[in-house]
Design a protein around this motif. Structure first.
Motif, PDB file in Angstrom:
ATOM      1  N   ASP A 275      -3.975   6.177  -3.063  1.00 43.95           N
ATOM      2  CA  ASP A 275      -5.382   5.367  -3.308  1.00 43.95           C
ATOM      3  C   ASP A 275      -5.020   4.092  -4.223  1.00 43.95           C
ATOM      4  O   ASP A 275      -5.912   4.779  -4.815  1.00 43.95           O
ATOM      5  CB  ASP A 275      -5.774   6.559  -4.460  1.00 43.95           C
ATOM      6  CG  ASP A 275      -4.972   7.042  -6.226  1.00 43.95           C
ATOM      7  OD1 ASP A 275      -3.681   6.509  -6.282  1.00 43.95           O
ATOM      8  OD2 ASP A 275      -5.347   7.301  -7.014  1.00 43.95           O
ATOM      9  N   TRP A 276      -3.536   3.571  -3.706  1.00 40.05           N
ATOM     10  CA  TRP A 276      -3.866   2.395  -4.534  1.00 40.05           C
ATOM     11  C   TRP A 276      -5.528   1.252  -4.512  1.00 40.05           C
ATOM     12  O   TRP A 276      -5.632   1.502  -4.476  1.00 40.05           O
ATOM     13  CB  TRP A 276      -2.968   1.636  -3.200  1.00 40.05           C
ATOM     14  CG  TRP A 276      -3.465   1.914  -2.032  1.00 40.05           C
ATOM     15  CD1 TRP A 276      -2.938   2.854  -0.937  1.00 40.05           C
ATOM     16  CD2 TRP A 276      -4.708   1.214  -0.767  1.00 40.05           C
ATOM     17  NE1 TRP A 276      -3.795   2.781   0.492  1.00 40.05           N
ATOM     18  CE2 TRP A 276      -4.733   1.427   0.252  1.00 40.05           C
ATOM     19  CE3 TRP A 276      -5.002  -0.590  -1.401  1.00 40.05           C
ATOM     20  CZ2 TRP A 276      -5.051   0.679   1.132  1.00 40.05           C
ATOM     21  CZ3 TRP A 276      -5.660  -0.776  -0.326  1.00 40.05           C
ATOM     22  CH2 TRP A 276      -6.235  -0.517   0.784  1.00 40.05           C
ATOM     23  N   HIS A 277      -6.013   1.320  -2.890  1.00 40.47           N
ATOM     24  CA  HIS A 277      -7.149   0.282  -3.228  1.00 40.47           C
ATOM     25  C   HIS A 277      -8.558   0.819  -4.289  1.00 40.47           C
ATOM     26  O   HIS A 277      -9.212   0.144  -4.744  1.00 40.47           O
ATOM     27  CB  HIS A 277      -7.457   0.909  -1.301  1.00 40.47           C
ATOM     28  CG  HIS A 277      -7.837   2.587  -1.291  1.00 40.47           C
ATOM     29  ND1 HIS A 277      -6.957   4.071  -1.929  1.00 40.47           N
ATOM     30  CD2 HIS A 277      -9.904   2.996  -1.134  1.00 40.47           C
ATOM     31  CE1 HIS A 277      -7.416   4.937  -1.018  1.00 40.47           C
ATOM     32  NE2 HIS A 277      -8.756   4.790  -0.770  1.00 40.47           N
TER      33      HIS A 277
ATOM     34  N   TYR B  73      -7.190   2.840   8.277  1.00 36.09           N
ATOM     35  CA  TYR B  73      -7.483   2.312   6.644  1.00 36.09           C
ATOM     36  C   TYR B  73      -8.561   2.035   6.254  1.00 36.09           C
ATOM     37  O   TYR B  73      -9.369   1.926   5.762  1.00 36.09           O
ATOM     38  CB  TYR B  73      -6.464   1.259   6.317  1.00 36.09           C
ATOM     39  CG  TYR B  73      -7.029  -0.199   6.739  1.00 36.09           C
ATOM     40  CD1 TYR B  73      -7.915  -1.180   6.282  1.00 36.09           C
ATOM     41  CD2 TYR B  73      -6.601  -1.045   7.798  1.00 36.09           C
ATOM     42  CE1 TYR B  73      -7.417  -2.351   6.632  1.00 36.09           C
ATOM     43  CE2 TYR B  73      -5.978  -1.921   8.540  1.00 36.09           C
ATOM     44  CZ  TYR B  73      -6.902  -2.589   7.266  1.00 36.09           C
ATOM     45  OH  TYR B  73      -7.143  -3.907   8.393  1.00 36.09           O
ATOM     46  N   ARG B  74      -9.247   2.463   7.364  1.00 32.64           N
ATOM     47  CA  ARG B  74     -11.542   2.176   7.766  1.00 32.64           C
ATOM     48  C   ARG B  74     -11.983   3.170   6.586  1.00 32.64           C
ATOM     49  O   ARG B  74     -12.896   2.736   5.975  1.00 32.64           O
ATOM     50  CB  ARG B  74     -11.917   3.013   8.859  1.00 32.64           C
ATOM     51  CG  ARG B  74     -13.454   2.793   9.074  1.00 32.64           C
ATOM     52  CD  ARG B  74     -13.714   2.743  10.268  1.00 32.64           C
ATOM     53  NE  ARG B  74     -15.121   2.341  10.531  1.00 32.64           N
ATOM     54  CZ  ARG B  74     -15.772   1.988  11.719  1.00 32.64           C
ATOM     55  NH1 ARG B  74     -15.122   1.399  12.023  1.00 32.64           N
ATOM     56  NH2 ARG B  74     -16.540   0.932  11.016  1.00 32.64           N
ATOM     57  N   ALA B  75     -11.333   4.130   6.292  1.00 26.79           N
ATOM     58  CA  ALA B  75     -12.258   5.521   5.946  1.00 26.79           C
ATOM     59  C   ALA B  75     -11.703   4.707   4.128  1.00 26.79           C
ATOM     60  O   ALA B  75     -12.765   4.503   3.300  1.00 26.79           O
ATOM     61  CB  ALA B  75     -11.442   7.005   5.837  1.00 26.79           C
ATOM     62  N   ARG B  76     -10.971   3.941   3.696  1.00 23.11           N
ATOM     63  CA  ARG B  76     -10.926   3.346   2.635  1.00 23.11           C
ATOM     64  C   ARG B  76     -11.834   2.675   2.041  1.00 23.11           C
ATOM     65  O   ARG B  76     -11.601   2.865   0.898  1.00 23.11           O
ATOM     66  CB  ARG B  76      -8.600   2.932   2.401  1.00 23.11           C
ATOM     67  CG  ARG B  76      -8.362   4.419   2.839  1.00 23.11           C
ATOM     68  CD  ARG B  76      -6.607   4.176   2.489  1.00 23.11           C
ATOM     69  NE  ARG B  76      -5.996   4.984   2.506  1.00 23.11           N
ATOM     70  CZ  ARG B  76      -4.197   5.076   1.757  1.00 23.11           C
ATOM     71  NH1 ARG B  76      -4.173   4.118   2.541  1.00 23.11           N
ATOM     72  NH2 ARG B  76      -3.928   6.635   1.707  1.00 23.11           N
TER      73      ARG B  76
ATOM     74  N   GLN C 162       0.865  -0.982   0.170  1.00 19.03           N
ATOM     75  CA  GLN C 162      -0.258   0.150  -0.138  1.00 19.03           C
ATOM     76  C   GLN C 162       0.987   1.607   0.240  1.00 19.03           C
ATOM     77  O   GLN C 162       0.602   2.257  -0.582  1.00 19.03           O
ATOM     78  CB  GLN C 162      -0.872   0.068   1.596  1.00 19.03           C
ATOM     79  CG  GLN C 162      -0.306   0.262   1.912  1.00 19.03           C
ATOM     80  CD  GLN C 162      -0.749   0.415   3.938  1.00 19.03           C
ATOM     81  OE1 GLN C 162      -0.950   2.188   3.024  1.00 19.03           O
ATOM     82  NE2 GLN C 162      -0.930   0.101   4.373  1.00 19.03           N
ATOM     83  N   GLN C 163       1.636   0.906   0.218  1.00 26.04           N
ATOM     84  CA  GLN C 163       2.398   2.657   1.128  1.00 26.04           C
ATOM     85  C   GLN C 163       2.857   3.517   0.554  1.00 26.04           C
ATOM     86  O   GLN C 163       2.741   4.656   0.307  1.00 26.04           O
ATOM     87  CB  GLN C 163       4.334   2.809   1.986  1.00 26.04           C
ATOM     88  CG  GLN C 163       4.100   1.875   2.641  1.00 26.04           C
ATOM     89  CD  GLN C 163       3.996  -0.004   3.461  1.00 26.04           C
ATOM     90  OE1 GLN C 163       3.638  -1.028   2.232  1.00 26.04           O
ATOM     91  NE2 GLN C 163       4.600  -0.633   4.115  1.00 26.04           N
TER      92      GLN C 163
END
Lengths: 341, 341
Positions: free
Chosen positions: A114-116, A139-142, A109-110
């Motif tokens: 906006d990897w997600h 990472y909840r928001a993502r 991810q690092q």
DNA sequence: ACCCGCTGTGAATACGTATGCCCTGCGCTG
DNA sequence: CAGCGCAGGGCATACGTATTCACAGCGGGT
């Protein structure tokens, strides 16, 4: 082949004396193509080493036939290291992907913010597998964004704390923690230290701690907050946390580490402090990473079924991509007793 | 986003009051687009969460911006396990891929007979990274096919035995083996057993054995063929091979395992036979996998620089894809002395 | 005043596959 | 013998982007 002289379905068509669409249909097994024609086309395709162009196929069909595996770990000073527990899952994930006809894209991810969403929005992958012991509040928001975008994804984590955000696969952390507690009590241990975050930033670790507390309560004991030290999931964090624990000077006869990596660090700290395991202190970990059976002494721990977990993650995601509704799944957590207790 | 309402460059174009090609040019940084227009387009794209469709882009450009990582291991009964040494490389490979703007596809070999050409012919990947301690004589034909097809690929292996087949990155196995030999001789060991294949099916293991022989020769000793037992690279194979070695009844005071996995098995076999390490037998491995420092006693071994190796593999492949000629590279192998000797 | 050349942009098209639709012929029914 | 249905396969097109070419406008030099 790989460079100048790419073979296309038109080439096959010309050689077979049919049209390009017929080649496409034949190779996809469409029943409107006669068996004779199909066999002829297949033979020619094989001979020319023809492979369907993935980009063209994806573009046309709107699916990538690819899943993305994203590791979600708190950035560590020594990065480029992946938690061995999740690495262990990789084998069965790869195998199951292959069985289901999917390729697997892998990423950290690092490096990208906006990897997600990148993998979903750019249509690189049809679905996401999220793995890691990262800070859930971070990472909840993502993950919420993924849900908002209707991206297909599964994650390995705490079913209890799923929060309605996607489908979660996980082991029964609380039961595992309770099994550890009962085991230690059976071994006549009374003062159990817990090394690891137990806040809702790390729901899995918290569940493990709660399970321990359950078992202590059953036995008429209570968890002593003075015997709880925070630690992220790394060997170094476990080492330092255990040193802090020892420095507190509050007696303890056993130590439950929230993960095996933490336990490795704890063993090192105890060793340096001259505390003999298991005589002075019993030590238990969680995960049963490959290294757990190699430590000195071999580590009692709670095994998660990573092979099954990997397969279930993939299968669940594939079903989700097919439009089926999917449910959470809690896998068993099994106490593995070794010489550290 | 992920499903029905896909944002395309046409949408951006409409909102920006320009044509679709201008959007494409602006986002790719083409200098023929004025700065004002580009900024406007970029803002809109960001706002709409637009991502270039990978399939369309790949189809048009003829490149996938993706590398494929293929594991090449002899099939083991317990499959879905990947050699930890290569797993250790994964972190740096992933990181370097990300830095260079490539995605990484990962795969096993077992399930498909033509895995090796599939990724290239179907244009799923622009290049291949081959990793593994598999039987070279077995997969040599496949590698030759890759060369014949002009597929871009790099492999981790024995530079000495590259056979002109592609670009090879590897550590100096022979020097590593020699370092082991000298170290054992320094420790007054004279009868060194070698556990591992030393045939040209496994060039890296063979090079390590040759290095050992070099060191023995330097010291005026000779390698005793009676002290060599074959073993593939797995813990179980190492265990069984070491049992066979012991059963031969030929005395030995030290054991050099061709890989750390083998060494793990050797330690177990020695332990079961009541041979104390390092008093009765010194043990040395190769690779320095994470588990090596955890064994009982901690394992002396030869470290390969897997972090650098991963980065070099990716960079070499990327250069090759760019059309530059690439060379083999031999990385250093460093003896790490621990308590097993 | 004219032409040249440069900058910025639009129009058209190609990449290779998959699919909806239409067409052809053949066998069969009434 | 006409008509109908179905099997088999061709035609046209869409997927979204990147690139080639053409072109408009504008400024400057002679």
């Amino acid at each position: 082949m790989a460079l100048s002289d790419k073979v296309t379905s038109f080439d096959i068509a010309a050689l077979a004396g049919v049209s390009q669409p017929t080649v496409s249909r034949a190779l996809r097994g469409d029943k409107t193509v006669s068996a004779a024609t199909r066999l002829r086309i297949e033979a020619i395709a094989r001979q020319l080493n023809y492979k369907v162009d993935r980009a063209a196929s994806s573009l046309r069909k709107g699916e990538a036939r690819t899943l993305a595996l994203l590791f979600f770990e708190d950035p560590l000073p020594d990065d480029s290291h992946i938690n061995p527990f999740f690495l262990s899952m990789l084998g069965s994930i790869l195998k199951t992907c292959a069985l289901r006809g999917y390729d697997l894209l892998t990423s950290f991810q690092q490096l990208s913010a906006d990897w997600h969403v990148d993998y979903a929005d750019s249509r690189k992958a049809d679905g996401l597998i999220l793995l890691g012991y990262g800070d859930w509040q971070l990472y909840r928001a993502r993950v919420e964004q993924l849900v908002g975008q209707k991206t297909r994804f599964v994650r390995y984590g705490s079913v209890a704390a799923s929060g309605g955000l996607g489908t979660v696969i996980g082991c029964d952390n609380r039961a595992g923690g309770a099994a550890v507690g009962r085991h230690l009590i059976e071994r006549k241990r009374r003062r159990v230290a817990f090394v690891g975050e137990a806040s809702d930033h790390y729901p899995e670790f918290r569940d493990r701690y709660r399970g321990l507390a359950d078992a202590l309560r059953e036995a008429g004991l209570a968890a002593d907050p003075g015997l709880h030290v925070d630690a992220l999931s790394s060997e170094q964090a476990g080492f330092e946390a255990t040193q802090r624990l020892i420095a507190r000077g509050i007696g303890f006869d056993s130590l439950f580490a929230a993960s095996d990596l933490i336990a490795l660090g704890a063993l090192r700290a105890l060793d340096e402090a001259g505390l003999v395991v298991p005589r002075a202190v019993s030590v238990v970990g969680f995960d049963d990473i490959p290294a757990a059976s190699l430590t000195r002494p071999p580590l009692t721990t709670v095994a998660q079924d990573y092979a099954r977990a990997g397969a279930v993650l993939v299968d669940t995601l594939v079903r989700q991509i097919a439009g089926e509704p999917t449910d959470h799944l809690t896998l068993p957590a099994t106490l593995v007793v070794r010489a550290s207790t």
